[in-house]
Design a protein around this motif. Structure first.
Motif, PDB file in Angstrom:
ATOM      1  N   GLU A  40      39.949  43.152  52.553  1.00  0.00           N
ATOM      2  CA  GLU A  40      40.681  42.597  51.638  1.00  0.00           C
ATOM      3  C   GLU A  40      40.828  40.945  51.405  1.00  0.00           C
ATOM      4  O   GLU A  40      40.745  40.565  50.075  1.00  0.00           O
ATOM      5  CB  GLU A  40      42.336  43.058  51.843  1.00  0.00           C
ATOM      6  CG  GLU A  40      42.409  44.329  51.456  1.00  0.00           C
ATOM      7  CD  GLU A  40      43.953  44.755  51.606  1.00  0.00           C
ATOM      8  OE1 GLU A  40      44.812  44.017  51.913  1.00  0.00           O
ATOM      9  OE2 GLU A  40      44.296  46.083  51.480  1.00  0.00           O
ATOM     10  N   GLY A  41      40.840  40.293  52.580  1.00  0.00           N
ATOM     11  CA  GLY A  41      40.692  38.940  52.627  1.00  0.00           C
ATOM     12  C   GLY A  41      39.269  38.528  52.233  1.00  0.00           C
ATOM     13  O   GLY A  41      39.209  37.383  51.275  1.00  0.00           O
ATOM     14  N   TRP A  42      38.109  39.191  52.363  1.00  0.00           N
ATOM     15  CA  TRP A  42      36.839  38.725  51.968  1.00  0.00           C
ATOM     16  C   TRP A  42      36.678  38.926  50.321  1.00  0.00           C
ATOM     17  O   TRP A  42      36.288  38.359  49.784  1.00  0.00           O
ATOM     18  CB  TRP A  42      35.726  39.783  52.506  1.00  0.00           C
ATOM     19  CG  TRP A  42      34.281  39.389  52.293  1.00  0.00           C
ATOM     20  CD1 TRP A  42      33.551  40.178  51.513  1.00  0.00           C
ATOM     21  CD2 TRP A  42      33.790  38.217  52.715  1.00  0.00           C
ATOM     22  NE1 TRP A  42      32.420  39.647  51.245  1.00  0.00           N
ATOM     23  CE2 TRP A  42      32.379  38.304  52.048  1.00  0.00           C
ATOM     24  CE3 TRP A  42      33.797  37.354  53.701  1.00  0.00           C
ATOM     25  CZ2 TRP A  42      31.542  37.587  52.443  1.00  0.00           C
ATOM     26  CZ3 TRP A  42      32.789  36.520  53.935  1.00  0.00           C
ATOM     27  CH2 TRP A  42      31.781  36.581  53.351  1.00  0.00           C
ATOM     28  N   GLU A  43      37.465  39.962  49.661  1.00  0.00           N
ATOM     29  CA  GLU A  43      37.408  40.238  48.364  1.00  0.00           C
ATOM     30  C   GLU A  43      38.095  39.077  47.665  1.00  0.00           C
ATOM     31  O   GLU A  43      37.560  38.680  46.689  1.00  0.00           O
ATOM     32  CB  GLU A  43      38.107  41.706  47.975  1.00  0.00           C
ATOM     33  CG  GLU A  43      37.078  42.866  48.388  1.00  0.00           C
ATOM     34  CD  GLU A  43      35.693  42.925  47.676  1.00  0.00           C
ATOM     35  OE1 GLU A  43      35.601  42.250  46.573  1.00  0.00           O
ATOM     36  OE2 GLU A  43      34.732  43.447  48.180  1.00  0.00           O
ATOM     37  N   GLU A  44      39.275  38.655  48.361  1.00  0.00           N
ATOM     38  CA  GLU A  44      40.031  37.792  47.579  1.00  0.00           C
ATOM     39  C   GLU A  44      39.167  36.349  47.754  1.00  0.00           C
ATOM     40  O   GLU A  44      39.249  35.643  46.791  1.00  0.00           O
ATOM     41  CB  GLU A  44      41.257  37.637  48.062  1.00  0.00           C
ATOM     42  CG  GLU A  44      42.312  38.647  48.094  1.00  0.00           C
ATOM     43  CD  GLU A  44      43.582  38.508  48.928  1.00  0.00           C
ATOM     44  OE1 GLU A  44      43.594  37.454  49.573  1.00  0.00           O
ATOM     45  OE2 GLU A  44      44.407  39.392  48.800  1.00  0.00           O
ATOM     46  N   ALA A  45      38.558  36.186  48.694  1.00  0.00           N
ATOM     47  CA  ALA A  45      37.707  34.966  48.864  1.00  0.00           C
ATOM     48  C   ALA A  45      36.628  34.948  47.796  1.00  0.00           C
ATOM     49  O   ALA A  45      36.396  33.790  47.205  1.00  0.00           O
ATOM     50  CB  ALA A  45      37.417  34.752  50.070  1.00  0.00           C
ATOM     51  N   ASP A  66      35.779  32.613  40.409  1.00  0.00           N
ATOM     52  CA  ASP A  66      36.615  31.918  39.423  1.00  0.00           C
ATOM     53  C   ASP A  66      36.645  30.184  39.439  1.00  0.00           C
ATOM     54  O   ASP A  66      36.484  29.465  38.344  1.00  0.00           O
ATOM     55  CB  ASP A  66      38.168  32.230  39.507  1.00  0.00           C
ATOM     56  CG  ASP A  66      38.369  33.784  39.239  1.00  0.00           C
ATOM     57  OD1 ASP A  66      37.672  34.323  38.731  1.00  0.00           O
ATOM     58  OD2 ASP A  66      39.590  34.286  39.929  1.00  0.00           O
ATOM     59  N   GLU A  67      36.479  29.823  40.524  1.00  0.00           N
ATOM     60  CA  GLU A  67      36.353  28.241  40.842  1.00  0.00           C
ATOM     61  C   GLU A  67      34.965  27.832  40.159  1.00  0.00           C
ATOM     62  O   GLU A  67      35.089  26.602  39.857  1.00  0.00           O
ATOM     63  CB  GLU A  67      36.492  28.189  42.162  1.00  0.00           C
ATOM     64  CG  GLU A  67      36.707  26.551  42.437  1.00  0.00           C
ATOM     65  CD  GLU A  67      37.201  26.002  43.957  1.00  0.00           C
ATOM     66  OE1 GLU A  67      37.113  25.051  44.257  1.00  0.00           O
ATOM     67  OE2 GLU A  67      37.401  27.104  44.724  1.00  0.00           O
ATOM     68  N   HIS A  68      33.909  28.384  40.662  1.00  0.00           N
ATOM     69  CA  HIS A  68      32.360  27.735  40.421  1.00  0.00           C
ATOM     70  C   HIS A  68      31.745  28.600  39.126  1.00  0.00           C
ATOM     71  O   HIS A  68      30.662  28.439  39.108  1.00  0.00           O
ATOM     72  CB  HIS A  68      31.741  27.791  41.759  1.00  0.00           C
ATOM     73  CG  HIS A  68      32.349  26.947  42.700  1.00  0.00           C
ATOM     74  ND1 HIS A  68      32.220  25.570  42.707  1.00  0.00           N
ATOM     75  CD2 HIS A  68      32.948  27.399  43.986  1.00  0.00           C
ATOM     76  CE1 HIS A  68      32.736  25.028  43.725  1.00  0.00           C
ATOM     77  NE2 HIS A  68      33.274  26.228  44.539  1.00  0.00           N
TER      78      HIS A  68
END
Length: 302
Positions: free
Chosen positions: A188-193, A199-201
């Protein structure tokens, strides 16, 4: 006729003595000053301290008398403690005048049986004062509290002395539930990252990179190089000796264990962690000469 002590206590004698002191005609007085800081002579301070010690010794011997009443014992004990405080003030004055530090070498006060004189907040009990009503109960309660504290310390040490691996969390991964929960949380943390990175780049990560997994790596290749350079022992006919083969296998096993001890778990590759390969002196000289030739040709060749 009146005694000398009675004459010394008479009103006329005191008046004449004070008059002589005002005129500066009185000699050295033998009375101990009430305030230790008023004495500026180091020898006199040493003298008054010795006198106080002698008075304390006499009163401590007197307080052992069984013929004294409880009131006399209390008064004597109060006087001893008062003298102890006064001795402390004289020792401070001696230190201020540059004399010896008697407080540093002072040992604990003990009774005839070698036990430390009991008391609290600087007030000590000597001789029969320890047997007065109320004082004995105070000592018994203090001894019970000390014994209870020591037993609690021993119990606390024994409680954690034989703690098994479960206490330190070594058995939590045995059933696999913890590893499974950690894996799900990691995914879950990997998907969120990845989503935050898109979204940022404004990146399109297709296909998405997998989660890096830690694997065992070792940067110590000395054992591998030694195994590659070492020839296999053979007989005259070309056959390998059985004993030598077993010894070599055993040696390789031991070296493998040593290599595994020198390694560690990491998500990076061995090539990324190795130090960069530097040029030798000859290679550096050749590179400099080549660069100089290229610069001369570029300048004069045209």
């Amino acid at each position: 006729m009146a005694r000398n002590e009675e004459k010394a206590q008479s009103m006329l004698f005191r008046f004449r003595e004070s008059q002589a002191a005002e005129l500066g005609l009185s000699g050295r007085t033998d009375r101990r000053p009430r305030v230790a800081s008023s004495c500026k002579d180091l020898r006199q301070c040493e003298r008054w301290r010795g006198e106080i010690l002698r008075e304390i010794s006499r009163k401590v011997s007197k307080i052992q008398d069984f013929g004294l009443t409880d009131y006399e014992v209390r008064d004597l004990n109060d006087e001893i403690n008062k003298l102890l405080r006064e001795k402390h003030h004289w020792e401070n004055q001696i230190i201020a005048l540059g004399g010896a530090n008697y407080k540093r070498a002072a040992a604990k006060m003990t009774d005839a049986e070698g036990r430390e004189i009991p008391g609290a907040r600087g007030y000590k009990y000597f001789g029969r004062a320890k047997e007065l009503p109320g004082v004995r109960e105070l000592f018994e309660s203090a001894a019970a509290e000390t014994k209870e504290l020591e037993s609690f310390k021993t119990q606390k040490v024994d409680m954690f002395a034989k703690a098994g691996p479960g206490y330190y969390g070594d058995d939590e991964e045995a059933d696999g539930e913890l590893l499974k929960a950690e894996g799900e949380a990691e995914a879950e943390g990997w998907e969120e990252a990845l989503e935050a990175l898109r979204d940022e780049h404004d990146l399109t990560l297709e296909p998405p990179p997998p989660i890096p997994e830690a694997h065992f790596i070792s940067l110590d290749d000395s054992s591998t190089a030694a195994d590659a350079e070492a020839p296999e022992p053979t007989e005259a006919g070309g056959k390998r000796k059985a004993g030598a083969t077993k010894a070599g296998a055993k040696k390789a096993k031991v070296e493998g264990k040593q290599t595994s001890k020198n390694g560690f778990m990491s998500v990076l590759r061995e090539e990324d962690l190795r130090p960069p390969t530097l040029l030798t002196t000859e290679e550096m000289d050749k590179y400099i000469v080549a660069q100089q030739k290229a610069a001369l040709l570029a300048e004069y060749g045209a």
